[in-house]
Design a protein around this motif. Structure first.
Motif, PDB file in Angstrom:
ATOM      1  N   GLN B  87       0.591  -1.246  -0.120  1.00  0.00           N
ATOM      2  CA  GLN B  87      -0.164   0.188   0.073  1.00  0.00           C
ATOM      3  C   GLN B  87       0.991   1.393  -0.064  1.00  0.00           C
ATOM      4  O   GLN B  87       0.663   2.187  -0.523  1.00  0.00           O
ATOM      5  N   ALA B  88       2.142   1.149   0.679  1.00  0.00           N
ATOM      6  CA  ALA B  88       2.819   2.542   0.427  1.00  0.00           C
ATOM      7  C   ALA B  88       3.888   2.317  -0.632  1.00  0.00           C
ATOM      8  O   ALA B  88       4.335   3.440  -1.379  1.00  0.00           O
ATOM      9  N   LEU B  89       4.239   0.954  -0.952  1.00  0.00           N
ATOM     10  CA  LEU B  89       5.102   1.082  -2.050  1.00  0.00           C
ATOM     11  C   LEU B  89       4.603   1.317  -3.518  1.00  0.00           C
ATOM     12  O   LEU B  89       5.323   1.951  -4.333  1.00  0.00           O
ATOM     13  N   ALA B  90       3.274   0.871  -3.714  1.00  0.00           N
ATOM     14  CA  ALA B  90       2.762   1.241  -4.841  1.00  0.00           C
ATOM     15  C   ALA B  90       2.869   2.880  -5.255  1.00  0.00           C
ATOM     16  O   ALA B  90       3.267   3.075  -6.255  1.00  0.00           O
ATOM     17  N   PRO B  91       2.218   3.496  -4.480  1.00  0.00           N
ATOM     18  CA  PRO B  91       2.089   4.898  -4.794  1.00  0.00           C
ATOM     19  C   PRO B  91       3.598   5.633  -4.857  1.00  0.00           C
ATOM     20  O   PRO B  91       3.662   6.552  -5.933  1.00  0.00           O
ATOM     21  N   MET B  92       4.635   5.210  -4.015  1.00  0.00           N
ATOM     22  CA  MET B  92       5.873   5.591  -4.146  1.00  0.00           C
ATOM     23  C   MET B  92       6.579   5.130  -5.439  1.00  0.00           C
ATOM     24  O   MET B  92       7.273   5.796  -6.276  1.00  0.00           O
ATOM     25  N   VAL B 205      11.573   0.741   9.695  1.00  0.00           N
ATOM     26  CA  VAL B 205      10.603  -0.166  10.579  1.00  0.00           C
ATOM     27  C   VAL B 205       9.353  -0.283  10.316  1.00  0.00           C
ATOM     28  O   VAL B 205       8.658  -1.079  10.011  1.00  0.00           O
ATOM     29  N   SER B 206       8.662   1.105   9.987  1.00  0.00           N
ATOM     30  CA  SER B 206       7.284   1.045   9.338  1.00  0.00           C
ATOM     31  C   SER B 206       6.943   0.548   8.020  1.00  0.00           C
ATOM     32  O   SER B 206       7.942   0.581   7.403  1.00  0.00           O
ATOM     33  N   PRO B 207       5.907   0.212   7.674  1.00  0.00           N
ATOM     34  CA  PRO B 207       5.661  -0.317   6.107  1.00  0.00           C
ATOM     35  C   PRO B 207       6.285   0.844   4.979  1.00  0.00           C
ATOM     36  O   PRO B 207       6.747   0.297   4.142  1.00  0.00           O
ATOM     37  N   ALA B 208       5.754   2.085   5.374  1.00  0.00           N
ATOM     38  CA  ALA B 208       6.302   3.065   4.531  1.00  0.00           C
ATOM     39  C   ALA B 208       7.714   3.267   4.471  1.00  0.00           C
ATOM     40  O   ALA B 208       8.330   3.393   3.285  1.00  0.00           O
ATOM     41  N   GLU B 209       8.233   2.918   5.639  1.00  0.00           N
ATOM     42  CA  GLU B 209       9.839   3.265   5.590  1.00  0.00           C
ATOM     43  C   GLU B 209      10.674   1.754   4.832  1.00  0.00           C
ATOM     44  O   GLU B 209      11.566   2.241   4.088  1.00  0.00           O
ATOM     45  N   ILE B 210       9.983   0.863   5.188  1.00  0.00           N
ATOM     46  CA  ILE B 210      10.359  -0.298   4.475  1.00  0.00           C
ATOM     47  C   ILE B 210      10.301   0.214   2.827  1.00  0.00           C
ATOM     48  O   ILE B 210      11.180  -0.507   1.861  1.00  0.00           O
ATOM     49  N   ALA B 211       9.158   0.602   2.248  1.00  0.00           N
ATOM     50  CA  ALA B 211       9.114   0.677   1.081  1.00  0.00           C
ATOM     51  C   ALA B 211       9.967   1.740   0.498  1.00  0.00           C
ATOM     52  O   ALA B 211      10.534   1.475  -0.749  1.00  0.00           O
ATOM     53  N   VAL B 212      10.337   2.873   1.142  1.00  0.00           N
ATOM     54  CA  VAL B 212      11.484   3.688   0.788  1.00  0.00           C
ATOM     55  C   VAL B 212      12.607   2.817   0.547  1.00  0.00           C
ATOM     56  O   VAL B 212      13.604   2.813  -0.283  1.00  0.00           O
ATOM     57  N   SER B 213      13.092   1.955   1.447  1.00  0.00           N
ATOM     58  CA  SER B 213      14.241   1.118   1.374  1.00  0.00           C
ATOM     59  C   SER B 213      14.121   0.267   0.149  1.00  0.00           C
ATOM     60  O   SER B 213      15.296  -0.216  -0.459  1.00  0.00           O
ATOM     61  N   ILE B 214      13.158  -0.346  -0.136  1.00  0.00           N
ATOM     62  CA  ILE B 214      12.960  -0.899  -1.445  1.00  0.00           C
ATOM     63  C   ILE B 214      13.073  -0.142  -2.635  1.00  0.00           C
ATOM     64  O   ILE B 214      13.768  -0.478  -3.579  1.00  0.00           O
ATOM     65  N   ILE B 215      12.550   0.984  -2.626  1.00  0.00           N
ATOM     66  CA  ILE B 215      12.387   1.798  -3.889  1.00  0.00           C
ATOM     67  C   ILE B 215      13.814   1.918  -4.053  1.00  0.00           C
ATOM     68  O   ILE B 215      14.475   2.219  -5.315  1.00  0.00           O
ATOM     69  N   GLY B 216      14.700   2.526  -3.100  1.00  0.00           N
ATOM     70  CA  GLY B 216      15.898   2.728  -3.223  1.00  0.00           C
ATOM     71  C   GLY B 216      16.785   1.608  -3.813  1.00  0.00           C
ATOM     72  O   GLY B 216      17.826   2.136  -4.689  1.00  0.00           O
ATOM     73  N   GLU B 217      16.623   0.400  -3.357  1.00  0.00           N
ATOM     74  CA  GLU B 217      17.270  -0.613  -3.915  1.00  0.00           C
ATOM     75  C   GLU B 217      16.892  -0.923  -5.411  1.00  0.00           C
ATOM     76  O   GLU B 217      17.847  -1.128  -6.155  1.00  0.00           O
ATOM     77  N   ILE B 218      15.606  -0.620  -5.597  1.00  0.00           N
ATOM     78  CA  ILE B 218      15.553  -0.896  -6.909  1.00  0.00           C
ATOM     79  C   ILE B 218      15.856   0.158  -8.145  1.00  0.00           C
ATOM     80  O   ILE B 218      16.567  -0.213  -8.922  1.00  0.00           O
ATOM     81  N   VAL B 219      15.920   1.431  -7.664  1.00  0.00           N
ATOM     82  CA  VAL B 219      16.583   2.495  -8.273  1.00  0.00           C
ATOM     83  C   VAL B 219      18.065   1.983  -8.523  1.00  0.00           C
ATOM     84  O   VAL B 219      18.788   2.420  -9.630  1.00  0.00           O
ATOM     85  N   ALA B 220      18.876   1.643  -7.530  1.00  0.00           N
ATOM     86  CA  ALA B 220      20.187   1.161  -7.636  1.00  0.00           C
ATOM     87  C   ALA B 220      20.482   0.092  -8.604  1.00  0.00           C
ATOM     88  O   ALA B 220      21.331   0.179  -9.412  1.00  0.00           O
ATOM     89  N   ALA B 221      19.649  -0.721  -8.402  1.00  0.00           N
ATOM     90  CA  ALA B 221      19.507  -2.030  -9.481  1.00  0.00           C
ATOM     91  C   ALA B 221      19.434  -1.430 -11.002  1.00  0.00           C
ATOM     92  O   ALA B 221      19.988  -1.831 -11.920  1.00  0.00           O
ATOM     93  N   LEU B 222      18.544  -0.280 -11.147  1.00  0.00           N
ATOM     94  CA  LEU B 222      18.436   0.058 -12.530  1.00  0.00           C
ATOM     95  C   LEU B 222      19.297   0.986 -12.915  1.00  0.00           C
ATOM     96  O   LEU B 222      19.730   0.692 -14.208  1.00  0.00           O
TER      97      LEU B 222
END
Lengths: 107, 234
Positions: B87-92, B205-222
Motif C-alpha cells: 500500500q505504501a510501495l505502489a504510490p511511491m 521500521v514502518s511499512p512506509a519506511e520499508i517501502a522507501v528502502s525497497i524503492i532505493g534498492e530498485i533504483v540502484a539496480a536500475l
C-alpha cells in the motif's frame, strides 16, 4: 505526477493527429552541470503550449520562441545555451552548465 | 521528425520493444531502428552499444554527426502480495517512474479499496502474469511470506532475467527459499540475484519506511549498472 519522456512523445503524436502544428525539442548534448539529461524532450505547438522539459525551466521560454520559427519554416535548428554563451543575455543556465537542443518540426 | 517515424517509435514503446531513434544532424534525416533490426543497419555496432549503455548520445561516425535517442521499455514493478508494505510501495513507485501492478490470489487482501490507484490482479502469480509476463525491464517484489504464492512468481522472475528481484523475510526464511529454488534447478548465480532480506539497510521500521528502502534498492539496480544484454532482446 511528473510527466515522463514517453508521455511527452505520445502527446506529440496525439497533438499532430488532432491537427495541431508541433515541434519537438531534444537535449542532444550537455557539458558540466546540466539540469536535464541528454534525450529529454520538450514538445511545443504553434500556440506556444508545451509539455516536458529540456532544462527544468531555465531556457524553456527561449526554446518555445525558436520552436515557433521552426514550425513556420519547417527547417530544424540547433540551439546552444549556457552561461558562457552569447545567448546568455536572454536565456542562461544558472547552474553553469551548457546544453545543445535540437528543435525540429513534426511533419 | 516524420509522423510515421514517431508513430513507429511510440508503438514499439507501448509494446515494450527496445530501439534507437537515429537523427543525422546535418539534414535531419531520421529512422527508428528496433533492437531486433540492428543487424541490418549501417550503424549496427554503434546502436548496439548505445542501447547496452542505456544512454542517448550525440556521436560522430565516418565524419557524420548523429543523435541517438535510446528507447528502453519503461520499468515495471510487480508486487506479489496485496499487503501493508504494498500500500505504501505502489504510490511511491509511481512517483519514482515505475509502473506498479499488485498480484495476490487472496481476495480479502486484493481489493480496489486498499489500492485505489493501482491495478490489482486477484489471481495466482502464474495466471496473473500470463498476460504481461515479466521481462528484463521488470522488478519483482515477493511480499506475502507465503511460499505457495511467492515461489511461482520467483520462478517466473528468475527465468525472465528481471533487473530486480527482492524477497521479504528473515535470513532463515530466505535460506529455505533458496533450498526450494535449488530443488527446481536454479544455480547459485541465478539465486545470487535475489535481494533478501529486501531493501537497503536504512533501519526501516514502518511499512512506509520499508517501502522507501525497497524503492532505493530498485533504483540502484536500475541505474548503477547497464541492463545486461538488453540489445539482444527480441
Amino acid at each position: 505526477m511528473l510527466t515522463r519522456e514517453e508521455d511527452v512523445l505520445s502527446a506529440a503524436e496525439a497533438w499532430r493527429y488532432a491537427g495541431r502544428e508541433v515541434a519537438i525539442a531534444t537535449v542532444v548534448e550537455t557539458w558540466g552541470s546540466a539540469p536535464r539529461p541528454v534525450g529529454s524532450h520538450l514538445v511545443i505547438d504553434a500556440e506556444g503550449h508545451f509539455l516536458g522539459s529540456v532544462s527544468g525551466g531555465c531556457v524553456e521560454g527561449a526554446v518555445v520562441e525558436e520552436a515557433a520559427d521552426v514550425i513556420a519554416t519547417g527547417a530544424p535548428r540547433m540551439l546552444e545555451f549556457g552561461v558562457a554563451d552569447e545567448t546568455a543575455w536572454r536565456a542562461g543556465l544558472s547552474c553553469g552548465g551548457r546544453i545543445r537542443v535540437y528543435v525540429e518540426k513534426l511533419n | 521528425m516524420r509522423l510515421d517515424v514517431l508513430r513507429a517509435m511510440n508503438a514499439a514503446r507501448r509494446a515494450r520493444r527496445a530501439g534507437v531513434m537515429v537523427t543525422r544532424l546535418a539534414d535531419g534525416d531520421q529512422r527508428f531502428v528496433e533492437a531486433a533490426a540492428f543487424g541490418a543497419d549501417p550503424l549496427a555496432d554503434t546502436l548496439d552499444s548505445a542501447l547496452r549503455m542505456g544512454k542517448s548520445a550525440a556521436v560522430t561516425v565516418d565524419g557524420a554527426d548523429y543523435f541517438l535517442a535510446v528507447q528502453a521499455p519503461a520499468p515495471r514493478l510487480t508486487l506479489i502480495g496485496a499487503v501493508h508494505i504494498s500500500q505504501a510501495l505502489a504510490p511511491m513507485a509511481r512517483i519514482a517512474g515505475l509502473d506498479p501492478t499488485i498480484v495476490d490470489p487472496r481476495t480479502a487482501f486484493a481489493t480496489p479499496e486498499r489500492f485505489p490507484d493501482t491495478p490489482v490482479i486477484a489471481e495466482w502469480p502464474d495466471e496473473a502474469l500470463a498476460g504481461a509476463p515479466p521481462d528484463r525491464y521488470t522488478a519483482v517484489c515477493l511480499l506475502t511470506h507465503d511460499p505457495k504464492i511467492d515461489d511461482p512468481a520467483l520462478v517466473l522472475a528468475l527465468g525472465a532475467d528481471c533487473f530486480y528481484i527482492g524477497a521479504l523475510g528473515s535470513k532463515k526464511t530466505h535460506a529455505k527459499r533458496l533450498e526450494r529454488m535449488r530443488a527446481k534447478g536454479f544455480d547459485e548465480a541465478a539465486l545470487a540475484r535475489i535481494h533478501a532480506p529486501i531493501g537497503l539497510d536504512i533501519g526501516a521500521v514502518s511499512p512506509a519506511e520499508i517501502a522507501v528502502s525497497i524503492i532505493g534498492e530498485i533504483v540502484a539496480a536500475l541505474r548503477r549498472k547497464p541492463l545486461r544484454s538488453a540489445a539482444g532482446a527480441p
